[in-house]
Scaffold this active site. Structure first.
Site, short mmCIF file in Angstrom:
data_model
loop_
_atom_site.label_atom_id
_atom_site.label_comp_id
_atom_site.label_asym_id
_atom_site.label_seq_id
_atom_site.Cartn_x
_atom_site.Cartn_y
_atom_site.Cartn_z
N GLU A 39 11.42 -2.20 -12.92
CA GLU A 39 12.42 -1.31 -12.34
C GLU A 39 13.48 -2.23 -11.76
OE1 GLU A 39 11.48 0.91 -8.77
OE2 GLU A 39 13.22 2.23 -9.08
N ARG A 265 -3.37 -7.87 -10.85
CA ARG A 265 -2.09 -8.53 -10.59
C ARG A 265 -2.33 -9.84 -9.86
NH1 ARG A 265 1.59 -4.84 -7.13
NH2 ARG A 265 2.86 -6.73 -7.01
N LYS A 275 8.26 -6.59 -3.87
CA LYS A 275 9.72 -6.55 -3.97
C LYS A 275 10.35 -6.00 -2.69
CE LYS A 275 10.29 -5.00 -8.43
NZ LYS A 275 11.06 -4.36 -9.51
#
Length: 562
Positions: A39, A265, A275
């Site tokens: 994104e 992850r 982020k």
RNA sequence: UGGGGCGUCGCCAAGCGGCAAGGCACCAGGUUUUGAUCCUGGCAUUCAGAGGUUCGAAUCCUCUCGCCCCAGCCA
């Protein structure tokens, strides 16, 4: 001919590779298509590097393709600058995406048509519950939710309502489109998830065309289907979404049936990979921008001097599995040093200069400058030699000299008053005297050189304590050196109580203005890496380094077994 | 205490019924005009725990314990 990955090492196949091998050999898919779907709401970080290497790497290994697709379903948080930066990061890491860059927003018309399809089949409805009511109705993990009072609206009414939503006739938050699945599901994602919500925002790609935007769940699997993605790889937290991902694929006339697989992850200690929190550091100016060399962003690591190759090697060393571990940042640093040790030419730089005067210079050297030859790399002759001007006045590092003659030779392998030391690639010298300033600091050191010691051992009886680096005071150049420490002084800055900003290292950046570099270094191109011998690896700053104002960033220090 | 995922050396991790790979870190030596690099050696009788099945289990079964994720109109 083989479907086996073209890996040269002996790394065993990970579970995703095993699935792909099987799909290929059984003819379930003709060709592997993966995708990296960021994104554009921030810069990419080290965690994304793992995902990038995985998705693009899989495509490479199996002779498939990997798309770069922006998952731009929330215009409130996204912008073009991030899109540009992300593309640059992926390219810099060394990957090429198939065809053009894709955008979820490319498919908004199709998504809307599919929403109507669901409504027509009685599988979706417009819900006017407020956000808080909606939350109440959803229930809790151990208690089932309740059906929304709007759940039984007719197809015709829903059709009319969604069109009104699309036409901008409702305020943000007034209503949403929901899938009609199961309010009692033990999987919260299946309790009538939201498909569309109203967002009166200008979208960076579609402008003002839409005021309703699809949710992640209503978009992702369909994007994959449209693009023919065969293996949609995401992180563990999306495992609960897989049933929903599949529900849409089953209930919609999509052109393909992609499958989602989840892996753990990357977590790195002393580092954050959120982020949102990285953006906070930028917004609150704890760092100087997303590409500050202290940031774990790809752009930051690049500016810090990490090479794309080193980052790829690190990512390859990571496990692709379902375990959720925390990798020691030392493992990353190992790959950074490994690459730099092999590829960075050696040079000399004095960070904290103190002058040393060779008193007997004229006695042995007729010119004012004697050119010394030094290898650019001690173990790789192919990297050639460089010339170092040796002059009467030199700089050495303050920490490389001591007046304390009681220091043991084993503990202090540097210059001590009355003793000998080797100047790297030059003479063995002896410290004779020091001249001090009024404040007691050393103004300069007087020394004498031992003749015939360039490239040769000193005569019997002269035992240099060690080897130190130096730069000619008259021929060297002044430079700015930026020293960095890890941004966080806490092993898990993101865990436990408190804010990440509570764990910032107070002096994570130190700017040194009076450093001296050997001539020539000022002309290095930005982003060129060097090993400043005995100090560490440094890189000419990507943006601020110039021949008139040399600026080098500390990439990482040498291993220190002192 | 609903659902999903996971527990193998300090860290990451291979292993998938036949007797514990590898990398990082660490320790001890050797080489070295970088206290770097390089080289050599060391580093889990044990696989979260307890039972069970089996000639044989980290691998199969049962139970227990622990950790992560899910209650955004974020992704």
């Amino acid at each position: 001919m083989s479907n086996k990955p073209a890996v040269t090492d002996t790394t065993p196949e990970n579970f995703i590779e095993a699935i792909i091998s099987k799909d290929l050999s059984e003819g379930n898919v003709p060709k592997v298509i993966t995708r990296f779907p960021p994104e554009p709401n921030g810069y990419l970080h080290i965690g994304h590097a793992k995902a990038i290497c995985l998705n693009f790497g899989l495509a490479e290994s199996f002779n498939g393709e990997c798309n770069l697709r922006f998952d731009d379903t929330n215009p409130a948080k996204e912008n073009q600058d991030y899109i540009d930066a992300i593309q640059e990061d992926v390219r810099w890491l060394g990957f090429t995406w198939a065809g053009n860059v894709r955008y979820a927003s490319d498919y908004f018309d199709q998504f809307y048509a599919w929403a109507l399809h669901l409504i027509n089949n009685g599988d979706a409805y417009v819900c006017h519950l407020s956000p808080s009511e909606s939350s109440e109705y959803r229930g809790w993990a151990t208690t089932p939710g309740k059906d929304s009072p709007y759940r039984s609206r007719s197809v015709a009414e829903n059709l009319e309502l969604i069109e009104s939503m699309r036409a901008g006739e409702f305020d943000e938050g007034a209503c949403v489109l929901r899938a009609k699945i199961d309010m009692a599901s033990s999987n919260m994602n299946l309790r009538d998830p939201i498909l569309y919500r109203i967002r009166k925002e200008i979208h960076h790609q579609t402008g003002d065309k839409w005021c309703i935007y699809p949710s992640y769940d209503f978009a992702h699997g369909q994007e994959d289907a449209i693009e023919g993605v065969t293996h949609s790889i995401c992180t563990l937290e999306f495992a609960d979404h897989r049933p929903l991902y599949n529900w849409f694929i089953e209930h919609l006339p999509v052109p393909a049936t992609p499958h989602q697989y989840e892996f753990g992850r990357l977590h790195l200690n002393y580092t954050i990979t959120s982020k949102r929190k990285l953006k906070l550091l930028v917004d609150e100016e704890h760092v100087v921008g997303w590409d500050d060399p202290r940031m774990p962003t790809i752009a930051g690591m690049r500016r810090r001097g990490y090479s794309a190759k080193a980052l790829r090697n690190f990512c390859q060393s990571l496990a692709v599995a379902k375990t959720d571990g925390i990798v020691d940042v030392a493992q990353l640093e190992f790959f950074i040093r490994e690459d730099l040790n092999e590829n960075a030419p050696r040079a000399m730089c004095v960070l904290d200069p103190v002058k040393i005067v060779i008193n007997n210079f004229e006695q042995y050297i007729s010119e004012s400058v004697q050119s010394m030859t030094a290898a650019c790399h001690p173990n790789n002759a192919a990297m050639g030699d460089r010339t170092l001007p040796f002059t009467r006045e030199l700089y050495i590092d303050r920490a490389d000299f001591s007046e304390d003659t009681s220091l043991s030779r084993k503990k202090f392998k540097r210059l001590v008053m009355g003793e000998y030391v080797r100047l790297r690639s030059a003479y063995v010298i002896k410290a004779e005297a020091v001249t001090k300033n009024s404040d007691g600091s050393i103004d300069f050191i007087s020394a004498s050189l031992v003749p015939n010691t360039v490239g040769d051992n000193p005569p019997e009886g002269i035992k240099p304590r060690g080897v130190i680096h130096w730069v000619s005071a008259s021929e060297g150049e002044q430079a700015e050196i930026r020293l960095y420490k890890r941004l966080f002084d806490h092993e898990s800055p993101d865990g436990g109580d408190g804010e990440v900003t509570d764990h910032l290292t107070p002096d994570s950046m130190t700017v040194l203005n009076d450093c001296w570099i050997e001539p020539g270094l000022a002309y290095a191109s930005p982003e060129t890496a060097f090993q400043f011998e005995r100090e560490g690896y440094f890189v000419a700053d990507r943006w601020e380094h110039s021949s008139t104002r040399p600026v080098f960033n500390l990439t990482i220090g040498l291993r220190d077994s002192k």
